[in-house]
Design an enzyme around this catalytic site. Structure first.
Site, PDB file in Angstrom:
ATOM      1  N   HIS A  57     -12.976   1.536  23.384  1.00  0.00           N
ATOM      2  CA  HIS A  57     -13.511   1.692  22.017  1.00  0.00           C
ATOM      3  C   HIS A  57     -14.880   2.360  22.023  1.00  0.00           C
ATOM      4  CE1 HIS A  57     -10.287  -0.273  19.828  1.00  0.00           C
ATOM      5  NE2 HIS A  57     -10.288  -1.260  20.708  1.00  0.00           N
ATOM      6  N   GLU A  98      -8.599  -3.937  24.376  1.00  0.00           N
ATOM      7  CA  GLU A  98      -7.825  -2.699  24.272  1.00  0.00           C
ATOM      8  C   GLU A  98      -8.452  -1.544  25.055  1.00  0.00           C
ATOM      9  OE1 GLU A  98      -5.831  -3.269  19.897  1.00  0.00           O
ATOM     10  OE2 GLU A  98      -7.911  -2.615  19.911  1.00  0.00           O
ATOM     11  N   ASP A 156     -17.687   1.476  17.624  1.00  0.00           N
ATOM     12  CA  ASP A 156     -16.262   1.611  17.963  1.00  0.00           C
ATOM     13  C   ASP A 156     -15.943   3.090  18.089  1.00  0.00           C
ATOM     14  OD1 ASP A 156     -13.409   1.044  18.211  1.00  0.00           O
ATOM     15  OD2 ASP A 156     -13.900  -0.895  17.342  1.00  0.00           O
TER      16      ASP A 156
END
Ligand code: ACM
Ligand code: ZN
Length: 552
Positions: A278, A342, A203
């Site tokens: 990410h 995201e 991440d």
């Protein structure tokens, strides 16, 4: 009638000594997740010193779980339980029944013998987990306790899971957890019959898996220079000023060790390489893979970073493919999770390479989604096609529905249930992990001041338990695409093993009934009665756990 009266009397007299419980006139066992079909009989079987007989057809992995159980029983009871090949009228009898479905098992416990039938490792292991929960909880510990009453109540149990995918997720990027702690995570998943660990290995805040072709991912990408203190406050964040993550990553050898450890319990590890967003930890090492060229620092905040991989650059795909080449070598899972959540599009909107790619592919917004959303769909489809050449399938977070869903993708529905329902309608498989019911990083009490700092939300055990993945009006075809349920544990604020376990337990027990039990078997009152017994198992195994449900 008289006979029935005596049977009931005999059962009732055994209630106190063999884990049998009375609820609304029914006799129940303290087992979580509760089996599909239980018939209680009178009498009990003395497990202490019982011989284990194994069908010659039993595979090695199934034989190993039986052998481990025999060894622990011997140690606990102080009476050796030998394991031999064959079948007998007494003792434990493990019998291979190829007509049984994967993961299904049956138990027939009489005064003289316990017959255990299954067709595979998971079936045999789940039978053993059920037997262990019927024995004194000391069976889960490591001490000898010959004074305990090692009786199994006589019963016939037929059991099989409702869902094939029964997952628990673990984020090791925000905070790292050792091989030993990941094994403990797997141990308690096994108790509750889960079969997938979704291991979130990379991440923005740290890359935690060794990739030999890109050594900097771990030597540099595992380290952030400091960490956000408290909640994200866009205007005045504070940081601890302490570097985090040096050496906190898994070697490929350690990964293989954990994969094998899980496999012996019938748990498949699904690795996640989160892309194309990410990815700041990777960009910090290889800035040429970002749209601006950097420089980038491993992300020190929670939340979402604007810098993501640049799909206008062919080198990005070379990087992804090289990383995945090593990932598939480490993880035999048919599913590889490729993230997809995201991923802001702000860099792509301004990047000449990304815009050239959009033009070359003829991508256009459609009102609902922009051309850049379709660019992410292109990335997902390309990665899916690459993994298909290696015989693997992808799972992506529900953002992969935006634009165009890749042809064979399985959708993990986290922003509520809509993504999963939409995927099922499109004929795609879906795994339900809605943040409303399945985010174990949420608070467990409304009295937040009395709790360790958490991301937010409120998710008590009862709410986890209440989740029903099928919605009214769904067709049978759509239902068949809901392949399972998972809970997620993001570790922004979780820095220690004991805090991790506190967030996991006993919510994991509630999750397991959502995953395993048919709706008619789920029963909150029965669960509540048994949860203290389950917590005694956690005590034996040395876990920390939340006590709200016991105190209520
Ligand atoms: C997620 O919680 N970002 C999948
Ligand atoms: Zn770009």
């Amino acid at each position: 009638m008289k006979k029935l009266f005596y049977i009931i009397l005999a059962i009732a007299s055994a209630v106190s000594c063999t884990g049998l419980r009375e609820l609304d006139g029914d006799y129940l066992l303290d087992i979580i997740p509760y089996p599909e079909d239980v018939t209680i009989r009178s009498g009990s079987f003395n497990a202490a010193g019982a011989i284990f007989h194994c069908d010659p057809l039993m595979d090695e992995a199934s034989r190993n779980v039986a052998s481990k159980f025999a060894a622990r029983l011997s140690e606990a009871t102080g009476k050796p339980s030998e394991l031999i090949e064959g079948r007998a009228r007494a003792g434990f009898n493990f019998i291979v029944d190829k007509a049984m479905k994967p993961e299904e098992y049956s138990l027939s416990i009489s005064r003289k013998a316990v017959e255990i039938k299954a067709s595979d490792l998971n079936g045999f292991n789940y039978a053993i987990q059920t037997l262990k929960q019927m024995l004194p909880e000391e069976i889960f510990g490591s001490q000898a306790d010959p004074d305990e009453d090692w009786q199994l109540h006589c019963a016939v149990i037929k059991d099989a899971p409702r869902f094939a995918y029964r997952g628990m997720h673990l984020d090791v990027s925000r905070h790292f957890f050792s091989v030993e702690e990941v094994k403990r995570y797997l141990d308690v998943m096994e108790v509750h019959k889960l079969n997938r660990l979704h291991w979130h290995l990379t991440d923005d805040q740290g890359w935690r898996v060794e990739i030999k072709k890109y050594p900097e991912l771990t030597s540099k990408g595992s380290i952030r220079k400091e960490t956000l203190v408290g909640h994200l406050k866009p205007s005045d964040n504070t940081f601890d000023g302490v570097p985090y993550g040096k050496g906190l990553w898994y070697t490929q050898e350690q990964i293989r060790e954990v994969v094998a450890y899980a496999a012996a319990k019938g748990i498949t590890i699904v690795p996640e390489i989160d892309l194309p967003g990410h990815m700041v930890a990777a960009l910090a090492c290889y800035p040429e893979l970002g749209c601006t060229g950097g420089p980038y620092d491993v992300w020190t905040m929670w939340g979402v970073a604007d810098d993501v991989l640049c799909p206008g650059n062919e080198k990005t795909f070379e990087f992804i493919e090289n990383v995945l080449d090593e990932i598939v070598e480490m993880f035999p899972s048919e599913y590889i999770h490729i993230g997809g959540d995201e991923c802001p599009k702000v860099r792509w909107e301004k990047c000449p390479k990304c815009q050239a790619r959009i033009k070359e592919l003829g991508l256009e917004g459609d009102g609902a989604h922009s051309a850049e959303h379709f660019l992410q769909s292109y990335v997902t489809a390309r990665v899916e096609a690459y993994l298909a050449t290696k015989g693997r399938k992808i799972i992506g977070w529900d953002e992969i529905l935006e634009g165009e869903l890749a042809p064979n993708a399985t959708v993990m529905s986290w922003r509520g249930i809509q993504g999963g329902l939409a995927a099922a309608k499109l004929g795609h498989d879906a795994i339900m992990t809605p943040n409303s019911h399945m985010y174990f990083d949420y608070y467990q009490s409304e009295n937040q001041d009395a709790e360790p700092l958490s991301i937010g939300g409120y998710l008590p055990v009862s709410k986890v338990y209440s989740y029903e993945p099928f919605e009214e009006g769904m067709s049978e075809e759509e239902k068949s695409h809901i392949i399972g349920v998972q809970a997620n544990l993001w570790t922004e604020y979780i820095t220690t093993d004991s805090h991790l376990e506190y967030m996991l337990l006993p919510r994991l027990a509630a999750l397991s009934e959502v995953q395993w039990c048919q709706p008619e078997v789920k029963n909150w009152e029965r669960f509540l009665e048994s949860v203290d017994d389950i917590c005694e198992i956690y005590d034996e195994m040395g876990y920390n756990y939340a006590r709200h449900i016991l105190d209520d």
